[in-house]
Design an enzyme around this catalytic site. Structure first.
Site, mmCIF file in Angstrom:
data_model
loop_
_atom_site.group_PDB
_atom_site.id
_atom_site.type_symbol
_atom_site.label_atom_id
_atom_site.label_comp_id
_atom_site.label_asym_id
_atom_site.label_seq_id
_atom_site.Cartn_x
_atom_site.Cartn_y
_atom_site.Cartn_z
ATOM 1 N N CYS A 63 -22.351 -37.214 2.348
ATOM 2 C CA CYS A 63 -23.511 -36.388 2.053
ATOM 3 C C CYS A 63 -24.891 -37.341 2.000
ATOM 4 C CB CYS A 63 -23.445 -35.830 0.901
ATOM 5 S SG CYS A 63 -24.575 -34.676 0.273
ATOM 6 N N GLU B 233 -25.453 -34.549 14.386
ATOM 7 C CA GLU B 233 -24.189 -35.099 13.809
ATOM 8 C C GLU B 233 -23.533 -34.012 13.340
ATOM 9 O OE1 GLU B 233 -24.701 -39.884 12.883
ATOM 10 O OE2 GLU B 233 -24.953 -38.528 11.314
#
EC number: 2.1.1.192
Length: 394
Positions: A346, A92
């Site tokens: 995150c 990703e």
């Protein structure tokens, strides 16, 4: 003969390839610009290259992008791509737009072998390192697709952070040429100050990066003591905090910035007490194990996922923790979560990984038993006013 993927080459390597074709170095520079500055993958369209060179390239080279499996756009404008890297693996890449910059978060591995307890990637296990071309292809695709979408020829991505899937410094052989492509004025022309390598603390490779290609450095610290960091970041058992801080001090001798960024994921009842904030102040201060370490602390709200067994610190707790650091003289920021509605924040990047490390099985064990925070400390933190720490994004 297998065609060479030119995304694998920095400018020196491309020049060597062109010499093998009987061409001079300036042809490599022209070709490099076409690929990286203009996003062109069709040699026939590279109009200022000699026809003879274009014919040679057509038979011996290719610009091979990654196949896009999916793309998701968050309500806040964050974009996440899922790229197929073969063998049942996918990685990703995330673009975070801001008014004054555009930041791309790039993956360096399919999975991760470090196994940080708060990171979804670590829970997926590790399959393999990405090649230089697979790292660069993430930037190549994002930059030129975003330009086309916005109808501009101006650069869209101003900052790159190696904070996606994987531990970049455990894939150093591929990382280094990729960094050189990003920094090259004939490539993406990014400033060393605007390219950040984030590491969980691979001490020997921090020293190598300082010698070979010093860019901005971020260190995933997440705990003020070895006892806690051993559990949260297992690599600490090999490279404990004192060794890591010494490496950071050495890195600053060549770094483009005069500080190290320490990332600290805020975990409820685990690493977010007032006492731990004071321990962190001591750790990087004059009385710490290696003396003062010039740094910025980036507090990161934890993005929960079921397998972690962990929860996010309250806003009040994060603010109280930040204020203690600010009052102690540390530059402190609180990261503003972006893209969490598309699992692009995150710690949420997981992709699809053929696990070779049995990490998914190992991660099923219970998290470390942490002594609960004193209730009086809890009440004071929850009632704390907003701190003066600033907000940042990834």
């Amino acid at each position: 003969m297998t065609a060479a993927n030119l995304l694998e080459f920095d400018l020196d390597a491309l020049a060597a390839f062109c010499e093998q074709l009987g061409e001079k170095r300036f042809r490599a520079t022209q070709l490099f610009r076409w690929i990286h500055q203009k996003g062109q993958s069709d040699f026939a369209q590279m109009s200022d290259l000699a026809k003879s060179l274009r014919e040679k390239l057509a038979g011996r080279a290719v610009v091979r992008p990654l196949a896009v499996l999916s793309e998701h756009v968050s309500a806040d404008g964050t974009v996440k791509w899922l790229f197929d890297v073969g063998g049942g693996n996918a990685v990703e890449t995330v673009f975070i737009p801001e008014n004054d910059r555009g930041t791309l978060c790039i993956s360096s591995q399919a999975g991760c072998a470090v196994g940080c307890r708060f990171c979804s990637t670590g829970h997926q296990g590790f399959s393999r390192n990405l090649s230089t071309g697979e790292i660069v292809a993430q930037l190549w695709h994002a930059e030129h697709q975003l330009r086309a979408r916005l109808g501009t020829t101006e650069r869209v991505i101003s900052n790159v952070v190696m904070m996606g899937m994987g531990e970049p410094l455990q894939n150093y052989a591929a990382l280094l040429p990729a960094l050189r492509v990003m920094l090259d004025d004939h490539g993406y022309g990014l400033s060393r100050r605007r390219v950040t390598v984030s590491t969980s603390g691979v001490v020997p490779m921090i020293d190598r990066l300082r010698e070979d290609c010093p860019v901005a450095l971020a260190v995933s610290l997440h705990a003020p003591t070895d006892a806690l960091r051993d559990d949260l970041v297992p690599l600490n058992r090999k490279y404990p905090i004192a060794e890591l801080l010494e490496a950071c001090q050495r890195y600053l001798e060549a770094a483009p910035r005069d500080f190290i960024t320490f990332e600290y994921c805020m975990l409820d009842g685990v690493n977010d007490s007032e006492a731990q904030a004071r321990e962190l102040l001591r750790l990087v201060g004059e009385r710490g194990p290696v003396g003062r370490v010039p740094c910025k602390i980036n507090l990161i709200p934890f993005n929960p996922f079921p397998a972690s067994g962990l929860t996010r610190s309250s806003v009040a707790r994060v603010q109280a923790f930040a204020q203690l650091l600010v009052d102690g003289g540390l530059v402190t920021t609180v990261r503003r979560t972006r893209g969490d509605d598309i699992d692009a924040a995150c710690g949420q990047l997981a992709g699809e990984v053929q696990d070779r490390t049995n990490a998914q099985a190992r991660m099923r064990r219970a998290p470390i038993a942490i002594r609960p925070i004193d209730s009086a400390v809890q009440r004071r933190a929850d009632a704390a006013p907003s701190g003066s720490a600033t907000e940042t994004t990834r």
